[in-house]
Write an enzyme that holds these catalytic residues in place. Structure first.
Site, PDB file in Angstrom:
ATOM      1  CD  GLU A 177      -3.202   3.244  -5.230  1.00 21.60           C
ATOM      2  OE1 GLU A 177      -4.275   2.649  -5.444  1.00 21.60           O
ATOM      3  OE2 GLU A 177      -2.247   2.710  -4.670  1.00 21.60           O
TER       4      GLU A 177
ATOM      5  CG  HIS B 211      -3.634  -0.717  -6.392  1.00 20.75           C
ATOM      6  ND1 HIS B 211      -3.872  -0.069  -5.212  1.00 20.75           N
ATOM      7  CD2 HIS B 211      -3.633  -2.031  -6.081  1.00 20.75           C
ATOM      8  CE1 HIS B 211      -4.028  -0.949  -4.234  1.00 20.75           C
ATOM      9  NE2 HIS B 211      -3.881  -2.153  -4.749  1.00 20.75           N
TER      10      HIS B 211
ATOM     11  NE  ARG C  89      -4.261  -1.385   0.338  1.00 24.72           N
ATOM     12  CZ  ARG C  89      -4.449  -2.460  -0.433  1.00 24.72           C
ATOM     13  NH1 ARG C  89      -3.549  -2.791  -1.339  1.00 24.72           N
ATOM     14  NH2 ARG C  89      -5.540  -3.184  -0.320  1.00 24.72           N
TER      15      ARG C  89
HETATM   16  O1  LIG Z   1      -4.580  -4.225  -3.492  1.00 26.99           O
HETATM   17  C1  LIG Z   1      -5.034  -5.264  -3.729  1.00 26.99           C
HETATM   18  C2  LIG Z   1      -5.496  -6.169  -2.730  1.00 26.99           C
HETATM   19  O2  LIG Z   1      -5.686  -5.747  -1.580  1.00 26.99           O
HETATM   20  O3  LIG Z   1      -5.665  -7.338  -3.054  1.00 26.99           O
END
Ligand SMILES: O=CC(=O)O
Length: 327
Positions: free
Chosen positions: A273, A292, A244
């Site tokens: 983001e 992401h 993250r």
């Molecule tokens: O960011 C992606 C997840 O949490 O799987």
């Protein structure tokens, strides 16, 4: 199910940038009566009582106390992906609502992406691509060299399911693998991939050529990598973040990259983001950013939908919930 009323499940919306994929919605409609946020908002009093589950696709719809108060029959929130930092588990539990996620399904793809980012940044793939397609630049300047991945030292911070899969892949690249876990050391896994445990994160930071972040975002990991930690890293090291954005102090990272405290960064996650278009990270040549996409493959997203469906069905039937997130 013929003749039976399908259970009502709240979703954000179908299609568009952030909605449930249309083919997923078709699959879900065979099992549930889907109610979009728009429909719910237009008829809150009636639909609020009917909704029994929320299918939370990539953090949407946002769940707050106001929403919970208006859904008296809500039993379960099935959240896509592994991270649950967008959910207030205490609040949900105080309303008697259970939570599930899809942790194991995303780990292979996310580990693959970690490797892709490590290779892309060390071998300067994005810069190389731009050089190759540009009519103006010299094709291959003499001083344009990357760094080797094979045989280098990889430090994995957070050896959970994803971190371990990164280690398995790194082993095939004959990397020396170091890892740090805040809580537990797993000697069996360590042995299987030939990884060395660093009790102190500082030892890992000082030795690694690549530092890969694969921790969950918790109050303990919030800005885990700040100015001090970046300064401990080698000036030739590359930071890769597949967890993250908030695990890294982004301002400190910008400063470290501008001042060559570390060599480069490859980030699948940032905060916010997407980043504002004038953000300094977007101007640096020694940064690769992906939007992401750790789990963004067809197969994984398909499995995720099936997994979330099973969790909702189990939760509504009062059965053990696959991948229930416990407080
Ligand atoms: O960011 C992606 C997840 O949490 O799987």
């Amino acid at each position: 199910m013929e003749g039976q009323e399908l259970p009502c499940v709240l979703i954000d919306c179908i299609g568009g940038k952030h909605g449930v994929y249309e083919d997923h919605a078709e699959f879900l409609k065979e099992r549930f009566c889907l109610i979009t946020m728009k429909e719910y908002l237009e008829n809150k009093n009636f639909l609020g009582k009917k909704i029994r589950a929320i299918y939370m696709w990539y953090h949407r719809p946002v769940i707050n106390e106001e929403l919970l108060q208006s859904l008296p029959n809500l039993k379960i929130v099935a959240s896509s992906g592994v991270g649950i930092d967008h959910l207030d588990l205490n609040l949900l539990s105080s309303y008697g609502v259970k939570v599930s996620n899809t942790p194991f399904i995303v780990s292979t793809d996310t580990a693959d992406l970690g490797m892709a980012l490590m290779l892309a940044s060390s071998r300067r793939l994005v810069e190389g691509h731009q050089m190759a397609i540009s009519p103006d630049t010299e094709y291959f300047p003499a001083n344009w060299l990357g760094a080797e991945v094979s045989g280098a030292t990889l430090g994995i911070i957070g050896m959970g399911t994803i971190g371990y899969k990164v280690a398995e892949r790194a082993k095939a690249f004959e990397m020396k693998i170091l890892y740090h876990n805040r809580k537990q050391r797993n000697k069996e896994e360590e042995h299987a991939v030939g990884a060395t445990y660093c009790k102190k994160i500082d030892d890992l930071l000082q030795q690694a050529d690549f530092v890969m972040l694969a921790v969950n975002l918790t109050p303990q990991t919030h800005k885990l990598i700040g100015k001090r930690e970046l300064q401990l890293m080698k000036p030739t090291a590359i930071l890769i973040n597949i967890s993250r954005g908030l695990v890294v102090d982004q301002d400190a990272l910008v400063e470290a990259l501008q001042n060559k405290v570390i060599k480069a960064a490859a980030l699948d996650v940032t905060y916010p983001e997407p980043l504002p278009r004038d953000h300094p990270l977007l101007k640096l040549k020694n940064v690769i950013i992906t939007p992401h996409i750790g789990s963004a493959t067809m197969k994984t997203r398909h499995l995720m939908k099936e997994n979330m469906t099973e969790s909702i069905q189990a939760g509504l039937a009062g059965l053990p919930i696959p991948n229930e997130v416990l407080l």
